[in-house]
Design an enzyme around this catalytic site. Structure first.
Site, short mmCIF file in Angstrom:
data_model
loop_
_atom_site.label_atom_id
_atom_site.label_comp_id
_atom_site.label_asym_id
_atom_site.label_seq_id
_atom_site.Cartn_x
_atom_site.Cartn_y
_atom_site.Cartn_z
N CYS A 250 0.06 2.75 -4.68
CA CYS A 250 -0.62 3.99 -4.66
C CYS A 250 -0.01 5.28 -4.43
O CYS A 250 0.95 4.99 -3.70
CB CYS A 250 -1.90 3.75 -4.10
SG CYS A 250 -2.95 2.56 -4.64
N HIS B 63 0.74 -1.13 0.06
CA HIS B 63 0.00 0.14 -0.10
C HIS B 63 0.85 1.33 0.09
O HIS B 63 2.05 1.31 0.75
CB HIS B 63 -0.81 0.02 1.03
CG HIS B 63 -2.38 -0.82 1.15
ND1 HIS B 63 -3.07 -0.37 0.16
CD2 HIS B 63 -2.60 -1.83 1.96
CE1 HIS B 63 -4.06 -1.21 0.31
NE2 HIS B 63 -3.76 -2.19 1.34
#
EC number: 3.4.22.-
Length: 442
Positions: free
Chosen positions: A201, A146
């Site tokens: 991301c 992440h």
């Protein structure tokens, strides 16, 4: 509506389309204690993941791999550990001669598992990666997991700071891009080359480098392209190139079935990692522009909207051959943006590595990963691990050239030499000078 819900619940749609999960914006994390991180760098236990047929004689080749699936949590991903597997397999296939590496994944069954990817461990191992580097050394860093963002405080050039998300981020917090620059880039001496890959991301400026190719999906359509200056500072003596899965505002897809990328592995993986590794294996003598044309075209054809990005410590000439070794070939039309003190010569040319010969994939497909801890708690097994948990060092053998590794620090009885593994055991499928200037937050 009932039919749509049925499709979603059965997982059919997720197998057909990219799955993007996120953690949302987070509370601004605490700053990294850099001096402490470098003091503990010698506690890391590197391994030799495989033996390349042609060793690199210009220095050490150090690599750090981080893959986090967040198994058992509400932010679970499915392909990040496989990304590490895929990247290692690709580097082995192109004969990238890693002399020592550390592997941080939340799957203890992973071959050559070093430690869990907690905040403390990631920071300590990043310090290990750049500790005591010397001219000629080659560094490689791969992160899949992440990524998120938090409100910027002292950065006039962006509204949000980007962050890496460790396994235990809900308790220990994320890792700021400001600290990533301080840890990995700021203190690199001239003559050191680093390549970093961030498949997450909000990843375009995770190292806050001064130059970037800020493109869109029309990059492959033709025309000549070049990088541009995006920050007024953050220069480095070292040569750093970063491949990112998407821009700072974008998301990076986690794919449930990556067999369509031609890897042969029916499992999960990050779209950017899969496309980049495919491009590296299936092309030779490619330029930076070639990589981006192919990578973006692959993702576009598969239906992904993310646009991989490139950033660097110096303005890369996108039409020169890509290499993991040696200095960046600077675009002469942009060289005036780099302060003169950061343009020191490298010395003798680096050795040439021929294109790899076709090989069969070595690394076995991953086994289904089981949760190691309940979703509502911190990883319970980490509480019982010593800070130095990982693969113990073995004594050196005649295959390790004398002096190739740094001298052992206090408490390190084996000279800092990674263990030697047989060629059929660890194969894979598809610093005081550095701390100068520490304590000056961006």
């Amino acid at each position: 509506m009932d039919l749509l819900l049925g499709v979603l619940s059965s997982g059919i749609l997720q197998n057909a389309l990219p799955f993007v999960a996120g953690v949302g914006r987070v509370k601004r994390p605490k700053r990294v204690k850099l001096e402490e991180a470098f003091r503990e760098a010698h506690l890391c236990r590197p391994v030799i993941p495989y033996r390349a047929p042609t060793p690199y004689t210009g220095g050490r080749v150090k690599a750090l791999f981080v893959g986090i699936n967040y198994t058992g949590t509400r932010n679970k991903l499915s392909g990040c550990v496989n990304d590490v597997r895929q990247m290692l397999g690709t580097l082995q296939r192109i004969q990238f001669p890693i002399s020592e590496c550390c592997i941080l994944v939340d799957d203890m069954r992973f071959p050559n598992f070093t430690a869990l990817p907690t905040r403390e461990n990631i920071i300590k191992h990043m310090a290990w990666l750049v500790h005591d580097v010397r001219p000629g050394d080659v560094l490689f860093f791969h992160y899949s997991g992440h990524g998120t963002e938090t409100k910027a405080e002292r950065d006039s050039e962006e509204l949000y700071d980007q962050c890496l998300v460790p396994l235990d981020y809900q308790v220990q917090g994320a890792i700021l891009d400001d600290d990533l620059f301080e840890l990995l880039v700021k203190g690199l001496p001239a003559g050191v080359r680093m390549t970093a890959v961030f498949d997450c991301c909000h990843s375009a400026s995770l190292l806050d480098l001064p130059f970037a190719f800020v493109g869109n999906n029309n990059f492959y359509s033709g025309g000549r392209h070049e990088m541009r200056k995006v920050r007024a500072n953050n220069f480095s003596m070292g040569d750093v190139v970063v491949f990112s899965g998407c821009d700072d505002s974008g998301t990076s897809a986690d794919v449930s079935n990556v067999s369509s990328f031609g890897s042969g592995l029916v499992a999960s993986g990050g779209a950017a990692t899969q496309a980049l590794t495919w491009a590296l294996v299936n092309t030779s003598q490619l330029s930076y522009a070639d990589i981006f044309i192919r990578t973006r075209e692959i993702l576009r054809q598969k239906g992904y909207k993310q646009v991989p990005q490139l950033s660097s410590s110096k303005p890369v000439d996108l039409y020169k051959p890509f290499s993991l070794f040696g200095p960046i070939t600077v675009n002469t039309s942009l060289i005036h943006y780099v302060p003169q003190q950061y343009l020191q010569p490298w010395g003798p040319p680096q050795p040439y590595y021929p294109p790899p010969q076709p090989q069969q994939p070595y690394y076995p497909p991953p086994q289904p990963q089981q949760p190691y801890y309940p979703s509502s708690q911190l990883p319970t097994q980490y509480n019982n691990l010593a800070p130095t948990a990982g693969i113990p060092l073995m004594t050196s053998s005649s295959e390790v050239p004398p002096g190739q590794y740094p001298q052992a620090l206090s408490g390190d009885q084996n000279g800092g030499v990674p263990p030697q593994y047989p060629s059929d055991q660890s194969t894979y499928y598809s610093s005081a000078q550095y701390l100068s200037g520490v304590g000056k937050p961006l």
